[in-house]
Design an enzyme around this catalytic site. Structure first.
Site, PDB file in Angstrom:
ATOM      1  N   TYR A 114       0.829  -1.204   0.000  1.00  0.00           N
ATOM      2  CA  TYR A 114       0.000   0.000   0.000  1.00  0.00           C
ATOM      3  C   TYR A 114       0.864   1.254   0.000  1.00  0.00           C
ATOM      4  CZ  TYR A 114      -3.492   3.453   1.030  1.00  0.00           C
ATOM      5  OH  TYR A 114      -4.306   4.557   0.940  1.00  0.00           O
ATOM      6  N   TRP A 116       1.202   5.632  -1.840  1.00  0.00           N
ATOM      7  CA  TRP A 116       0.892   6.548  -2.943  1.00  0.00           C
ATOM      8  C   TRP A 116       2.029   6.679  -3.943  1.00  0.00           C
ATOM      9  CZ3 TRP A 116      -2.691  11.113  -3.434  1.00  0.00           C
ATOM     10  CH2 TRP A 116      -3.948  10.828  -2.895  1.00  0.00           C
TER      11      TRP A 116
HETATM   12  N1  LIG Z   1      -1.731  18.528   1.697  1.00  0.00           N
HETATM   13  C1  LIG Z   1      -2.133  17.244   1.735  1.00  0.00           C
HETATM   14  N2  LIG Z   1      -3.336  16.906   1.230  1.00  0.00           N
HETATM   15  C2  LIG Z   1      -3.761  15.617   1.292  1.00  0.00           C
HETATM   16  C3  LIG Z   1      -2.954  14.588   1.834  1.00  0.00           C
HETATM   17  C4  LIG Z   1      -1.679  14.977   2.371  1.00  0.00           C
HETATM   18  O1  LIG Z   1      -0.917  14.130   2.888  1.00  0.00           O
HETATM   19  N3  LIG Z   1      -1.312  16.297   2.305  1.00  0.00           N
HETATM   20  N4  LIG Z   1      -3.386  13.274   1.825  1.00  0.00           N
HETATM   21  C5  LIG Z   1      -4.462  12.920   0.907  1.00  0.00           C
HETATM   22  C6  LIG Z   1      -5.095  11.650   1.285  1.00  0.00           C
HETATM   23  S1  LIG Z   1      -4.284  10.207   0.926  1.00  0.00           S
HETATM   24  C7  LIG Z   1      -6.319  11.565   1.847  1.00  0.00           C
HETATM   25  S2  LIG Z   1      -7.011  10.043   2.158  1.00  0.00           S
HETATM   26  C8  LIG Z   1      -7.091  12.757   2.176  1.00  0.00           C
HETATM   27  C9  LIG Z   1      -7.678  12.642   3.581  1.00  0.00           C
HETATM   28  O2  LIG Z   1      -8.727  13.491   3.756  1.00  0.00           O
HETATM   29  P1  LIG Z   1      -9.393  13.587   5.195  1.00  0.00           P
HETATM   30  O3  LIG Z   1      -9.392  12.280   5.852  1.00  0.00           O
HETATM   31  O4  LIG Z   1     -10.702  14.264   5.020  1.00  0.00           O
HETATM   32  O5  LIG Z   1      -8.363  14.592   5.889  1.00  0.00           O
HETATM   33  P2  LIG Z   1      -7.774  14.838   7.333  1.00  0.00           P
HETATM   34  O6  LIG Z   1      -6.845  15.996   7.155  1.00  0.00           O
HETATM   35  O7  LIG Z   1      -7.191  13.610   7.895  1.00  0.00           O
HETATM   36  O8  LIG Z   1      -9.002  15.293   8.198  1.00  0.00           O
HETATM   37  C10 LIG Z   1      -9.773  16.441   7.881  1.00  0.00           C
HETATM   38  C11 LIG Z   1     -10.223  17.132   9.131  1.00  0.00           C
HETATM   39  O9  LIG Z   1     -11.202  16.376   9.816  1.00  0.00           O
HETATM   40  C12 LIG Z   1     -11.261  16.862  11.150  1.00  0.00           C
HETATM   41  N5  LIG Z   1     -11.710  15.807  12.050  1.00  0.00           N
HETATM   42  C13 LIG Z   1     -10.980  14.812  12.569  1.00  0.00           C
HETATM   43  N6  LIG Z   1     -11.739  14.013  13.358  1.00  0.00           N
HETATM   44  C14 LIG Z   1     -12.983  14.544  13.330  1.00  0.00           C
HETATM   45  C15 LIG Z   1     -14.231  14.165  13.932  1.00  0.00           C
HETATM   46  O10 LIG Z   1     -14.357  13.174  14.646  1.00  0.00           O
HETATM   47  N7  LIG Z   1     -15.294  14.951  13.654  1.00  0.00           N
HETATM   48  C16 LIG Z   1     -15.218  16.058  12.863  1.00  0.00           C
HETATM   49  N8  LIG Z   1     -16.326  16.743  12.647  1.00  0.00           N
HETATM   50  N9  LIG Z   1     -14.065  16.417  12.279  1.00  0.00           N
HETATM   51  C17 LIG Z   1     -12.964  15.675  12.500  1.00  0.00           C
HETATM   52  C18 LIG Z   1      -9.866  17.306  11.503  1.00  0.00           C
HETATM   53  O11 LIG Z   1      -9.896  18.580  12.119  1.00  0.00           O
HETATM   54  C19 LIG Z   1      -9.138  17.295  10.184  1.00  0.00           C
HETATM   55  O12 LIG Z   1      -8.375  18.453   9.952  1.00  0.00           O
HETATM   56  O13 LIG Z   1      -6.275  13.932   2.106  1.00  0.00           O
HETATM   57  C20 LIG Z   1      -5.543  14.002   0.879  1.00  0.00           C
HETATM   58  N10 LIG Z   1      -4.977  15.313   0.775  1.00  0.00           N
HETATM   59  N1  LIG Z   2      -2.383   8.348  12.249  1.00  0.00           N
HETATM   60  C1  LIG Z   2      -2.758   8.410  10.968  1.00  0.00           C
HETATM   61  N2  LIG Z   2      -2.115   7.656  10.059  1.00  0.00           N
HETATM   62  C2  LIG Z   2      -2.483   7.715   8.757  1.00  0.00           C
HETATM   63  C3  LIG Z   2      -3.534   8.571   8.330  1.00  0.00           C
HETATM   64  C4  LIG Z   2      -4.192   9.359   9.314  1.00  0.00           C
HETATM   65  O1  LIG Z   2      -5.144  10.107   9.014  1.00  0.00           O
HETATM   66  N3  LIG Z   2      -3.770   9.266  10.611  1.00  0.00           N
HETATM   67  N4  LIG Z   2      -3.862   8.620   6.992  1.00  0.00           N
HETATM   68  C5  LIG Z   2      -3.596   7.433   6.211  1.00  0.00           C
HETATM   69  C6  LIG Z   2      -3.772   7.649   4.773  1.00  0.00           C
HETATM   70  S1  LIG Z   2      -5.291   8.293   4.296  1.00  0.00           S
HETATM   71  C7  LIG Z   2      -2.851   7.278   3.844  1.00  0.00           C
HETATM   72  S2  LIG Z   2      -3.266   7.347   2.184  1.00  0.00           S
HETATM   73  C8  LIG Z   2      -1.540   6.753   4.235  1.00  0.00           C
HETATM   74  C9  LIG Z   2      -0.402   7.218   3.300  1.00  0.00           C
HETATM   75  O2  LIG Z   2       0.683   6.387   3.430  1.00  0.00           O
HETATM   76  P1  LIG Z   2       1.736   6.161   2.232  1.00  0.00           P
HETATM   77  O3  LIG Z   2       1.066   6.273   0.918  1.00  0.00           O
HETATM   78  O4  LIG Z   2       2.502   4.925   2.521  1.00  0.00           O
HETATM   79  O5  LIG Z   2       2.676   7.426   2.446  1.00  0.00           O
HETATM   80  P2  LIG Z   2       3.723   8.116   1.465  1.00  0.00           P
HETATM   81  O6  LIG Z   2       4.557   8.992   2.323  1.00  0.00           O
HETATM   82  O7  LIG Z   2       3.006   8.760   0.338  1.00  0.00           O
HETATM   83  O8  LIG Z   2       4.602   6.893   0.960  1.00  0.00           O
HETATM   84  C10 LIG Z   2       4.996   6.744  -0.347  1.00  0.00           C
HETATM   85  C11 LIG Z   2       6.431   6.197  -0.382  1.00  0.00           C
HETATM   86  O9  LIG Z   2       6.737   5.888  -1.732  1.00  0.00           O
HETATM   87  C12 LIG Z   2       8.022   6.414  -2.051  1.00  0.00           C
HETATM   88  N5  LIG Z   2       8.065   6.640  -3.498  1.00  0.00           N
HETATM   89  C13 LIG Z   2       7.667   7.728  -4.204  1.00  0.00           C
HETATM   90  N6  LIG Z   2       7.827   7.530  -5.517  1.00  0.00           N
HETATM   91  C14 LIG Z   2       8.364   6.288  -5.670  1.00  0.00           C
HETATM   92  C15 LIG Z   2       8.733   5.499  -6.806  1.00  0.00           C
HETATM   93  O10 LIG Z   2       8.608   5.885  -7.949  1.00  0.00           O
HETATM   94  N7  LIG Z   2       9.203   4.251  -6.552  1.00  0.00           N
HETATM   95  C16 LIG Z   2       9.344   3.757  -5.296  1.00  0.00           C
HETATM   96  N8  LIG Z   2       9.809   2.522  -5.143  1.00  0.00           N
HETATM   97  N9  LIG Z   2       9.003   4.481  -4.206  1.00  0.00           N
HETATM   98  C17 LIG Z   2       8.513   5.721  -4.395  1.00  0.00           C
HETATM   99  C18 LIG Z   2       8.143   7.655  -1.214  1.00  0.00           C
HETATM  100  O11 LIG Z   2       9.500   8.036  -1.048  1.00  0.00           O
HETATM  101  C19 LIG Z   2       7.451   7.212   0.089  1.00  0.00           C
HETATM  102  O12 LIG Z   2       8.369   6.612   0.971  1.00  0.00           O
HETATM  103  O13 LIG Z   2      -1.251   7.141   5.597  1.00  0.00           O
HETATM  104  C20 LIG Z   2      -2.265   6.730   6.491  1.00  0.00           C
HETATM  105  N10 LIG Z   2      -1.819   6.930   7.842  1.00  0.00           N
HETATM  106 MO   LIG Z   3      -5.271   8.474   1.960  1.00  0.00          MO
END
Ligand SMILES: Nc1nc2c(c(=O)[nH]1)N[C@H]1C(S)=C(S)[C@@H](COP(=O)(O)OP(=O)(O)OC[C@H]3O[C@@H](n4cnc5c(=O)[nH]c(N)nc54)[C@H](O)[C@@H]3O)O[C@H]1N2
Ligand SMILES: Nc1nc2c(c(=O)[nH]1)N[C@H]1C(S)=C(S)[C@@H](COP(=O)(O)OP(=O)(O)OC[C@H]3O[C@@H](n4cnc5c(=O)[nH]c(N)nc54)[C@H](O)[C@@H]3O)O[C@H]1N2
Ligand SMILES: [Mo]
Length: 761
Positions: A114, A116
């Protein structure tokens, strides 16, 4: 000034053109993007940062003692190797584990991988590793759902047919801009998150849409622990319920709608099933507890009269209810998503432009943009001959408990016995919960192989590490659901050190184990890019649209693709529910769900209910050891853990540590001031962070984003402390429910302590 041309490229956080001059990167954002993302600033450091991996690495303990479970993983030295030597070694190990022509040894290989990685339809690391494992082992144990959306996606698959109904085809940002009168934003509409979309995003349209709505007189209600989950320039009423209690708040609203006769019964009759059963719960007939607004106040902390006013306002306007993904990344994460759907149905606004229920608007940038009308370039992963899988966030359980049972979607299943873990393009030691437990889990397999471009906590738990190029160092094709372009992703810089493309690494391994031809089909990268492009070109041609040859596309840097004009799923269902039923058991929206109630292994109630989270159970008052709610949300200054060393990310740090925001009242009690180093502790571990004292967070809540690079040390008492501020050092590793087993990383109960200068070192 040397005349180096700018070249087209694309990333998860936006399209751009770039060039290097004297080794320095210059970037120009895509000219049609109204609000390019500041995350582009992190790229510069990717070219030369000391974190980059240059040569293959092999763990000393593994070399000396051979494959096997090993607690030294995470705390061992590595030897650098030549490519040929390392590839030979890895190929011999893969063969020992059963790889080769006609292999069917994939039952013992975990290849979920898993993560991105980076944008690009060909060099997408997860597609590459899956294709490789399918070729080399005949398949692998995979993972299902995502860390982003699991509890929400699973429940919507039962009660709405498919979560994509809501994320791909309704409601659009444009409807919010033009038609919504009231927007109830659960989790807000955070701009930082809409910056990012998997595969790319060329049009950051969230803020322009919110501005249009605001200027038209639409009202916003922010329901979230953080004020900046809605842009400051958008006026709003801000309610900050206790995190994890939104279901109770919504039930209070539902009760008030019932009491005031504001429930749209004709909508419920025509489009839904099961309301009567839910109503009995709402009124307390079944459990003796009416879900009154006073009842809701006692749980969520929002005053009853505000809940009542909110319900009445929602009933008298065209109301859009959006639930961000964050709400379901928590214990019983199904409930707030399902309950928001039920509340929307009770209001009867679903199907009206600008009204109804939406899941994930602003969570991912391309949600709320119209779907595309031609297929995107796709690289075949071949066929996975292994049927076995895990729900994605159960990875530690898989490795720690082979053979043991668990439930998922009403089925009792067994964890496989994993000998090999292969990961490319993800960072589990960033993304998984309770990293101490993951460390124990990663000690179990016989061998772990990881590809990454940088040395992460995950590569430090691997036995063999292959250095991968980054997106800027290779040619690719960029395209993403709901984004109306295909971009040429032209190579901007030479590979760092001896780094190779994931494709080349897998091709070299495949060749050594006798499946080279099957993996590459004899094609070079440029052959593959042309092959991937062709079906999209043909589809454009068939529609009579501009369909340039590959060469012309490549030179021009992009091609426009059309969006679908046909009404979406939700609109069709609302126009004619008998002719266009939903893919649910009843064909309608399921307020109570027969498929769930008829199967005890689903393990949840047949309709949405309030369940007190285990993690919250004794937080009344200040007497408990862990009285603060940690919100571990997405970082504003990077994507996950990627490019944490980039300029934009580094500028946000405090003494090199991730910032944690804390309310002045909570800080005062603990004698914490701005800029202090603090220790965040939970029953699962500890992490340091840098304090920002601010009333933009609700009292009782602290906020620490994900993504700081896990940097564990043991203190004198043997407790593991992360020095960088990774929240997964303190989160709990528990599934959302027996139904979805989804990730619950968003919330954790913690305490915060000020560190003295002496303690810091
Ligand atoms: N800049 C940036 N953008 C991203 C990402 C990133 O790493 N960086 N990651 C991307 C990815 S993979 C995903 S899945 C999405 C995730 O998108 P989301 O899961 O929607 O994003 P989060 O920032 O985890 O949470 C959004 C807000 O929800 C609020 N929140 C938390 N718990 C609760 C609750 O119980 N109730 C209410 N009402 N609010 C709550 C928090 O204040 C938080 O700031 O974002 C994407 N966008
Ligand atoms: N506590 C908490 N934990 C969370 C979340 C949260 O809300 N709270 N959010 C979750 C969510 S929504 C997500 S999506 C995950 C995200 O978790 P990940 O998707 O695992 O996070 P990334 O940092 O995007 O990891 C991508 C990795 O791929 C590597 N990479 C980039 N390009 C390449 C390439 O071309 N080849 C190879 N081999 N490697 C490459 C990068 O250097 C990096 O180490 O985290 C989750 N974890
Ligand atoms: Mo995510």
């Amino acid at each position: 000034m040397p005349n180096v041309p700018f070249r087209q490229h694309s990333s998860h956080w936006g399209a751009f053109r770039a060039r290097t001059v004297d080794g320095k990167l210059e970037i120009e954002p895509f000219e049609k993007d109204p609000m390019p993302s500041p995350l582009l600033r992190n790229f510069e450091a990717s070219l030369h940062n000391p974190a980059r991996l240059s040569r293959p690495l092999v763990r000393k303990g593994w070399l000396k003692d051979g494959p096997g479970s090993d607690r030294r993983r995470g705390n061992d030295d590595y030897v650098e190797m030549d490519w040929d030597e390392a590839l030979d070694l890895a190929a011999r190990e893969l063969e020992r584990l059963g790889a080769g022509p006609d292999s069917c040894a994939g039952n013992h290989v975990f290849g979920g991988s898993y993560g991105w990685s980076s944008a690009g339809r060909f060099h997408h690391a997860q597609s590459q590793v899956h294709r490789f494992l399918n070729t080399a082992f005949g398949g692998y144990v995979r993972s299902v759902d995502s860390y982003s959306s699991a509890a929400g996606a699973v429940i919507l698959s039962y009660v709405l047919g498919d979560s994509r109904v809501m994320t791909r085809d309704h409601p659009y940002w444009q409807e919010l801009a033009e038609d919504s009168e009231l927007v109830l934003a659960f989790g807000g509409l955070p701009l930082r998150n809409s910056n990012v979309s998997n595969g790319g995003i060329s049009n950051h349209c969230a803020l322009p849409a919110m501005r249009t709505a605001r200027d038209r007189g639409a009202r916003f209600v922010l329901i979230s622990p953080l004020r900046d989950d809605l842009p400051e320039e958008i006026p709003c009423d801000w309610y900050a319920p206790n995190p994890g209690t939104d279901t109770a708040l919504m039930l209070g609203m539902a009760w008030h709608l019932h009491k005031k006769g504001l429930v749209d019964q004709s909508y419920l009759d025509r489009y839904t099933v099961g309301y009567a059963l839910f109503e009995a719960y709402l009124l307390g007939t079944t459990d003796g507890t009416p879900k009154t607004t006073a009842w809701a106040q006692a749980i969520c902390g929002v005053p009853a009269q505000h809940i009542e006013a909110l319900a009445e306002r929602a009933a008298s306007s065209v109301t859009l209810i959006n639930v961000t993904y964050s709400l379901q990344r928590a214990e019983n994460g199904e409930q707030p998503v399902w309950m928001a759907l039920v509340l929307s149905a009770m209001l009867g606004h679903m199907g009206k432009p600008g009204g109804g229920f939406c899941y994930g608007l602003s969570s991912i940038g391309n949600i709320g943009r119209p779907p595309l009308d031609i297929p995107l370039p796709t690289f075949s992963q071949k066929t996975n001959g292994v049927a076995d899988f895990i729900p994605v966030a159960r990875v530690s359980d898989l490795l720690l408990h082979p053979g043991e049972t668990y439930t998922y979607k009403g089925e009792v299943r067994r964890y496989a016995d994993i000998r090999l873990v292969y990961w490319a393009g993800g960072n589990p030691f960033h993304h998984h919960q309770d990293l101490s437990r993951l460390t124990e889990a990663f000690s179990r397999p016989e061998t772990i192989i990881v590809h990454d471009s940088v040395g992460t906590a995950t590569t430090r738990h691997a036995d063999i590490v292959f250095p991968a190029t980054t997106t800027l160092e290779r040619d690719d094709i960029g395209a993403s659901a709901n984004d109306p372009y295909i971009f040429a992703m032209q190579k901007i810089a030479d590979p760092f050190g001896e780094a190779r493309d994931d494709y080349d690494i897998f091709a070299a391994l495949s060749q050594r184990i006798g499946v080279g031809e099957a993996f590459t089909e004899g094609h070079s990268v440029s052959d593959w890019l042309q092959r991937l492009y062709e079906p999209s070109r043909k589809a454009l041609e068939e529609k009579g649209l501009y369909a340039p040859s590959f060469e012309t596309f490549w030179e021009g840097g992009r091609v426009d693709i059309p969006t679908a004009e046909t009404p979406g799923f939700v609109a069709r269902f609302h126009n004619d529910p008998a002719r266009f039923p939903l893919a649910t058991g009843s064909g309608k929206i399921e307020i109570a769900c027969e498929a769930i109630s008829s199967n005890p292994d689903c393990g949840i109630q047949p309709h949405p209910v309030w369940i007190e989270p285990e993690a919250r159970q004794d937080i009344s008052g200040d007497t408990t050891a862990f009285p603060l709610q940690l919100v571990a949300n997405q970082p504003a200054t990077r994507l996950h853990s990627q490019l944490d060393f980039g300029a934009y990310s580094v500028e946000s740090k405090i003494n090199g540590r991730e910032p944690v925001r804390i309310h002045p009242a909570d800080a005062g009690k603990r004698e914490i001031i701005n800029g202090d180093t603090v220790k965040i502790v939970s029953p699962n571990g500890a992490t340091l962070a840098g304090a920002i004292v601010t009333d933009t967070v609700r009292q009782g809540v602290i906020q620490l984003s994900t993504g700081a690079w896990y940097d564990p040390v043991k203190d004198a008492s043997g407790t593991v402390i992360c020095r960088a501020g990774n929240p997964n050092a303190v989160t709990r590793d528990a599934g959302a429910s027996p139904l979805s087993q989804g990730c619950t990383g968003q919330l954790a109960m913690v305490e915060v302590l000020r560190m003295t200068a002496k303690q810091e070192h």
